[in-house]
Motif scaffolding. Structure first.
Motif, PDB file in Angstrom:
ATOM      1  N   ASP A  39      50.084  26.864  45.795  1.00  0.00           N
ATOM      2  CA  ASP A  39      50.193  28.085  44.984  1.00  0.00           C
ATOM      3  C   ASP A  39      49.847  29.287  45.857  1.00  0.00           C
ATOM      4  O   ASP A  39      48.695  29.681  45.974  1.00  0.00           O
ATOM      5  CB  ASP A  39      49.262  28.009  43.779  1.00  0.00           C
ATOM      6  N   HIS A  40      50.880  29.851  46.463  1.00  0.00           N
ATOM      7  CA  HIS A  40      50.697  31.001  47.358  1.00  0.00           C
ATOM      8  C   HIS A  40      51.162  32.305  46.714  1.00  0.00           C
ATOM      9  O   HIS A  40      51.649  33.209  47.397  1.00  0.00           O
ATOM     10  CB  HIS A  40      51.441  30.767  48.678  1.00  0.00           C
ATOM     11  N   GLN A  41      51.001  32.419  45.408  1.00  0.00           N
ATOM     12  CA  GLN A  41      51.393  33.641  44.713  1.00  0.00           C
ATOM     13  C   GLN A  41      50.666  34.841  45.329  1.00  0.00           C
ATOM     14  O   GLN A  41      49.478  34.763  45.683  1.00  0.00           O
ATOM     15  CB  GLN A  41      51.056  33.522  43.217  1.00  0.00           C
ATOM     16  N   TRP A  42      51.378  35.946  45.454  1.00  0.00           N
ATOM     17  CA  TRP A  42      50.859  37.116  46.151  1.00  0.00           C
ATOM     18  C   TRP A  42      49.543  37.619  45.584  1.00  0.00           C
ATOM     19  O   TRP A  42      48.719  38.163  46.324  1.00  0.00           O
ATOM     20  CB  TRP A  42      51.902  38.244  46.187  1.00  0.00           C
ATOM     21  N   ILE A  43      49.294  37.461  44.288  1.00  0.00           N
ATOM     22  CA  ILE A  43      48.051  37.970  43.695  1.00  0.00           C
ATOM     23  C   ILE A  43      46.819  37.284  44.290  1.00  0.00           C
ATOM     24  O   ILE A  43      45.718  37.806  44.188  1.00  0.00           O
ATOM     25  CB  ILE A  43      48.039  37.843  42.156  1.00  0.00           C
ATOM     26  N   HIS A  44      47.035  36.135  44.943  1.00  0.00           N
ATOM     27  CA  HIS A  44      45.941  35.388  45.556  1.00  0.00           C
ATOM     28  C   HIS A  44      45.855  35.583  47.076  1.00  0.00           C
ATOM     29  O   HIS A  44      44.758  35.681  47.618  1.00  0.00           O
ATOM     30  CB  HIS A  44      46.087  33.884  45.279  1.00  0.00           C
ATOM     31  N   VAL A  45      47.005  35.611  47.752  1.00  0.00           N
ATOM     32  CA  VAL A  45      46.983  35.510  49.217  1.00  0.00           C
ATOM     33  C   VAL A  45      47.522  36.728  49.976  1.00  0.00           C
ATOM     34  O   VAL A  45      47.291  36.842  51.173  1.00  0.00           O
ATOM     35  CB  VAL A  45      47.733  34.243  49.687  1.00  0.00           C
ATOM     36  N   ASP A  46      48.231  37.618  49.314  1.00  0.00           N
ATOM     37  CA  ASP A  46      48.724  38.817  49.984  1.00  0.00           C
ATOM     38  C   ASP A  46      47.690  39.928  49.779  1.00  0.00           C
ATOM     39  O   ASP A  46      47.733  40.678  48.798  1.00  0.00           O
ATOM     40  CB  ASP A  46      50.092  39.222  49.426  1.00  0.00           C
ATOM     41  N   GLU A  48      46.999  42.788  51.223  1.00  0.00           N
ATOM     42  CA  GLU A  48      47.435  44.185  51.176  1.00  0.00           C
ATOM     43  C   GLU A  48      48.064  44.530  49.825  1.00  0.00           C
ATOM     44  O   GLU A  48      47.691  45.521  49.188  1.00  0.00           O
ATOM     45  CB  GLU A  48      48.424  44.450  52.316  1.00  0.00           C
ATOM     46  N   ARG A  49      49.020  43.734  49.400  1.00  0.00           N
ATOM     47  CA  ARG A  49      49.699  44.018  48.129  1.00  0.00           C
ATOM     48  C   ARG A  49      48.749  43.880  46.940  1.00  0.00           C
ATOM     49  O   ARG A  49      48.743  44.720  46.037  1.00  0.00           O
ATOM     50  CB  ARG A  49      50.898  43.082  47.958  1.00  0.00           C
ATOM     51  N   ALA A  50      47.946  42.825  46.932  1.00  0.00           N
ATOM     52  CA  ALA A  50      47.023  42.611  45.811  1.00  0.00           C
ATOM     53  C   ALA A  50      45.988  43.727  45.730  1.00  0.00           C
ATOM     54  O   ALA A  50      45.623  44.167  44.634  1.00  0.00           O
ATOM     55  CB  ALA A  50      46.341  41.252  45.942  1.00  0.00           C
ATOM     56  N   THR A  51      45.540  44.205  46.873  1.00  0.00           N
ATOM     57  CA  THR A  51      44.581  45.309  46.879  1.00  0.00           C
ATOM     58  C   THR A  51      45.233  46.572  46.333  1.00  0.00           C
ATOM     59  O   THR A  51      44.634  47.289  45.525  1.00  0.00           O
ATOM     60  CB  THR A  51      44.038  45.540  48.301  1.00  0.00           C
ATOM     61  N   LYS A  52      46.470  46.813  46.722  1.00  0.00           N
ATOM     62  CA  LYS A  52      47.196  47.999  46.262  1.00  0.00           C
ATOM     63  C   LYS A  52      47.468  47.941  44.757  1.00  0.00           C
ATOM     64  O   LYS A  52      47.270  48.914  44.040  1.00  0.00           O
ATOM     65  CB  LYS A  52      48.511  48.126  47.027  1.00  0.00           C
ATOM     66  N   GLU A  53      47.885  46.768  44.267  1.00  0.00           N
ATOM     67  CA  GLU A  53      48.309  46.669  42.865  1.00  0.00           C
ATOM     68  C   GLU A  53      47.216  46.236  41.891  1.00  0.00           C
ATOM     69  O   GLU A  53      47.278  46.579  40.715  1.00  0.00           O
ATOM     70  CB  GLU A  53      49.509  45.715  42.758  1.00  0.00           C
ATOM     71  N   LEU A  54      46.219  45.473  42.385  1.00  0.00           N
ATOM     72  CA  LEU A  54      45.182  44.941  41.494  1.00  0.00           C
ATOM     73  C   LEU A  54      43.771  45.386  41.860  1.00  0.00           C
ATOM     74  O   LEU A  54      42.823  45.102  41.133  1.00  0.00           O
ATOM     75  CB  LEU A  54      45.217  43.399  41.504  1.00  0.00           C
ATOM     76  N   GLY A  55      43.614  46.014  43.021  1.00  0.00           N
ATOM     77  CA  GLY A  55      42.289  46.395  43.500  1.00  0.00           C
ATOM     78  C   GLY A  55      41.702  45.394  44.473  1.00  0.00           C
ATOM     79  O   GLY A  55      40.829  45.728  45.260  1.00  0.00           O
ATOM     80  N   ALA A  56      42.197  44.148  44.420  1.00  0.00           N
ATOM     81  CA  ALA A  56      41.762  43.077  45.329  1.00  0.00           C
ATOM     82  C   ALA A  56      42.571  41.833  44.994  1.00  0.00           C
ATOM     83  O   ALA A  56      43.071  41.699  43.872  1.00  0.00           O
ATOM     84  CB  ALA A  56      40.275  42.778  45.157  1.00  0.00           C
ATOM     85  N   ASN A  96      38.746  36.291  32.326  1.00  0.00           N
ATOM     86  CA  ASN A  96      38.647  37.446  33.206  1.00  0.00           C
ATOM     87  C   ASN A  96      39.065  37.029  34.615  1.00  0.00           C
ATOM     88  O   ASN A  96      38.871  35.881  35.001  1.00  0.00           O
ATOM     89  CB  ASN A  96      37.211  37.987  33.227  1.00  0.00           C
ATOM     90  N   MET A  97      39.631  37.965  35.361  1.00  0.00           N
ATOM     91  CA  MET A  97      40.017  37.697  36.748  1.00  0.00           C
ATOM     92  C   MET A  97      38.784  37.722  37.650  1.00  0.00           C
ATOM     93  O   MET A  97      37.831  38.459  37.396  1.00  0.00           O
ATOM     94  CB  MET A  97      41.008  38.747  37.239  1.00  0.00           C
ATOM     95  N   VAL A  98      38.832  36.908  38.717  1.00  0.00           N
ATOM     96  CA  VAL A  98      37.750  36.873  39.701  1.00  0.00           C
ATOM     97  C   VAL A  98      38.272  37.471  41.000  1.00  0.00           C
ATOM     98  O   VAL A  98      38.991  36.816  41.753  1.00  0.00           O
ATOM     99  CB  VAL A  98      37.247  35.431  39.943  1.00  0.00           C
ATOM    100  N   PRO A  99      37.936  38.733  41.288  1.00  0.00           N
ATOM    101  CA  PRO A  99      38.392  39.349  42.537  1.00  0.00           C
ATOM    102  C   PRO A  99      37.723  38.704  43.747  1.00  0.00           C
ATOM    103  O   PRO A  99      36.545  38.324  43.686  1.00  0.00           O
ATOM    104  CB  PRO A  99      37.936  40.810  42.401  1.00  0.00           C
ATOM    105  N   VAL A 100      38.470  38.570  44.813  1.00  0.00           N
ATOM    106  CA  VAL A 100      37.895  38.095  46.072  1.00  0.00           C
ATOM    107  C   VAL A 100      36.765  39.059  46.456  1.00  0.00           C
ATOM    108  O   VAL A 100      36.885  40.277  46.308  1.00  0.00           O
ATOM    109  CB  VAL A 100      38.976  38.024  47.171  1.00  0.00           C
ATOM    110  N   GLY A 101      35.660  38.486  46.912  1.00  0.00           N
ATOM    111  CA  GLY A 101      34.486  39.277  47.269  1.00  0.00           C
ATOM    112  C   GLY A 101      33.455  39.328  46.155  1.00  0.00           C
ATOM    113  O   GLY A 101      32.310  39.721  46.396  1.00  0.00           O
ATOM    114  N   SER A 102      33.844  38.944  44.944  1.00  0.00           N
ATOM    115  CA  SER A 102      32.873  38.932  43.854  1.00  0.00           C
ATOM    116  C   SER A 102      32.080  37.631  43.882  1.00  0.00           C
ATOM    117  O   SER A 102      32.418  36.685  44.596  1.00  0.00           O
ATOM    118  CB  SER A 102      33.566  39.116  42.498  1.00  0.00           C
TER     119      SER A 102
END
Length: 149
Positions: A39-46, A48-56, A96-102
């Motif tokens: 599962d390499h969906q961008w919301i997990h592994v990209d 740059e894009r995830a930070t831009k669109e989701l904050g992380a 709830n979503m778990v942002p990387v770094g939390s």
């Protein structure tokens, strides 16, 4: 960590068993889980894009659930147990979503404990909390079989 004699297990029904230490969710852990599951969906592994669109980037929901045994082992240990078996889940909700770094931690409450097959069938409610967040990441009702020995 609480050490609990197996003979006392049924007395814990309805009680909070404990709370784990905090665990940081790193991008490396998320990437390794993505590799393991495909599962390499961008919301997990990209990043740059995830930070831009989701904050992380965010952790996979199933990664968060898979950390229950790891986090739970530091909450309590039943003495006089020969083996414990994961029997499944009655209910799992990602709230709830778990942002990387939390950081996350596990809160455990025993819902039921019934004799079964020479051991006990235990149902625990596991709540995975996110530091500084009101809503938890996940609430899961997990069934285990625990055998003396």
């Amino acid at each position: 960590m609480r050490e609990i004699p197996l003979s006392e297990i049924q007395s814990l029904v309805g009680q909070e068993i404990g709370v784990s230490d905090w665990l940081e969710i790193t991008q490396d852990r998320v990437n390794r889980f993505a590799d393991a599951t495909g599962d390499h969906q961008w919301i997990h592994v990209d990043v740059e894009r995830a930070t831009k669109e989701l904050g992380a980037p965010i952790a996979h929901g199933y990664l968060v659930v898979s950390l229950i045994p790891f986090l739970n082992k530091n909450i309590a240990s039943f003495q006089g147990v020969s083996r414990g078996i994961n029997y499944g889940s009655n209910k799992v909700r990602f709230t709830n979503m778990v942002p990387v770094g939390s950081r996350i931690r596990l809160r455990s409450q025993m819902l039921s404990c019934e004799p079964r097959g020479g051991g006990f069938q235990v149902v625990n409610q596991f709540t995975i909390e996110i530091e500084n967040e009101e809503r938890p990441a996940c609430v899961a009702e997990v069934v285990s079989l625990i055998f003396p020995g």
